[in-house]
Design an enzyme around this catalytic site. Sequence first.
Site, PDB file in Angstrom:
ATOM      1  CG  ASP A 103      -2.339 -14.990 -20.518  1.00 59.07           C
ATOM      2  OD1 ASP A 103      -2.703 -16.004 -19.886  1.00 59.07           O
ATOM      3  OD2 ASP A 103      -2.507 -14.867 -21.740  1.00 59.07           O
ATOM      4  NE  ARG A 137      -2.474 -19.424 -22.579  1.00 60.39           N
ATOM      5  CZ  ARG A 137      -2.978 -19.661 -21.371  1.00 60.39           C
ATOM      6  NH1 ARG A 137      -2.951 -20.886 -20.883  1.00 60.39           N
ATOM      7  NH2 ARG A 137      -3.496 -18.694 -20.649  1.00 60.39           N
ATOM      8  CG  ASN A 138       1.406 -16.782 -22.800  1.00 60.02           C
ATOM      9  OD1 ASN A 138       1.348 -16.886 -24.023  1.00 60.02           O
ATOM     10  ND2 ASN A 138       0.390 -16.356 -22.081  1.00 60.02           N
ATOM     11  CG  ASP A 167       2.864 -13.099 -25.772  1.00 63.01           C
ATOM     12  OD1 ASP A 167       3.674 -12.576 -26.544  1.00 63.01           O
ATOM     13  OD2 ASP A 167       1.977 -13.865 -26.149  1.00 63.01           O
TER      14      ASP A 167
END
Length: 449
Positions: A308, A312-313, A326
């Site tokens: 992912d 945003r991560n 994450d």
Amino acid sequence: MNWAAGTQCVAKSDNKKAKSGELVYHKGDFLTIVDASLRKGYCKARHNTTGDEGLINSSNVRERKALRVDPNLSLMPWFHGKISGSEAVCKLQPAENGLFLVRESIRHPGDYVLCVSFSGEVIHYRVIYQDNKLTIDNKQYFYNLIDMIEYYSRNKGPIATTLMKPKQKQGTKSAELELSKTGWLLDITKLTLGENIGEGEFGAVYEGEYMGQRVAVKIIKCDVTAQAFLQETTVMTKLQHKNLVQLLGVILHKGLHIVTELMTKGNLVNFLRTRGRSVINILQLLQFALDVCEGMEYLESKKLIHRDLAARNVLVSEDSVAKVSDFGLAKVYSKETDKAKLPVKWTAPEALKKEKFTTKSDIWSYGVLLWEIFSYGRQPYPKMSLKEVKEKVEGGYRMEAPVDCPPCIYSLMKLCWEQEPRRRPGFTKVKEKLEQEMGKLNPSPTAEH
């Protein structure tokens, strides 16, 4: 004790009255060994909170060992699943006051039963599940079983005795015990929670302070999710890199608290959007791209897949270093059959179609992340629906270069978006290309960050 440089340690006692050249630290502080080749019994260490360096007595610290990924590691070793009342009675023999287990209710599906041994007999308390909460007496409510067991281990309440001793399900290991032995279990009394800085799909994230260090705390209350995250947190104990958000430890209190270093400047998307071209130059964009690439190269070297990767991560530290976050947690839902859960715009075609996740699918996502960086945080595939993105990408469509994007960076994006996974580069190759470009734009050896 012969320590290796880079070893993570926990101080076993205070060293407040440090002599000249020695490091000041308190019991429970986290230290990193910098140089182990000094005189016998001493080594040089860096304090993880203050950044200070100095000599320490080797016998005054213990190593934080990486946890083995073990499917038998359980936050609820006392949970026995679907067993009957009579089976529970057998398991709680020989009878001992306060010996307990929790089982699923067979008579009332969705509810649980707390089985407690007291005065030679086993008493069964129905735990009713209603409105996303659990209760035995309709007075005291709990978000999860962990919370309930913790409470009744301290308070008798409506049950015959406080819970003294869990009856572990055969084959399970207590997560609390393993985390404690390896030095990753933190003390709730040393944590101060501050404001809520984010609401995730799995729980809330708070700013906080742990023994003088500013931290981020992800709190997961749901038993099942917390258990799944535990497995991934064990992966995080093995990882240490300047471009990965560092796990500091875990607290087991009303669910699972995952404590990491605090990244004060938030995620990379918002960082880029709120500052824009007038504040951030191409060189800084390249540095962010390189930061993320180095973090991913390290994950690749450990044979780990992110699944992912997106801006945003990626989080930005106080001194504007980009770090991947994450990375252990994306796998929790990798077996998710509902493909709607997948972040379509960042996911490689083979991962969307066959759920085939590899380093090469991470490289595809990295290409999209590069596009996000060089477009200053724009949403990829602007004005296209997810259905359109799937169809068009499968048919060979690729996004156009962001405005003012250096041609070689756009070429790199397109390499990451090769339809055939084997034709995509690895992160080491991507890093080389980014470093070459950095060299052209900034020939001086000390690049401003």
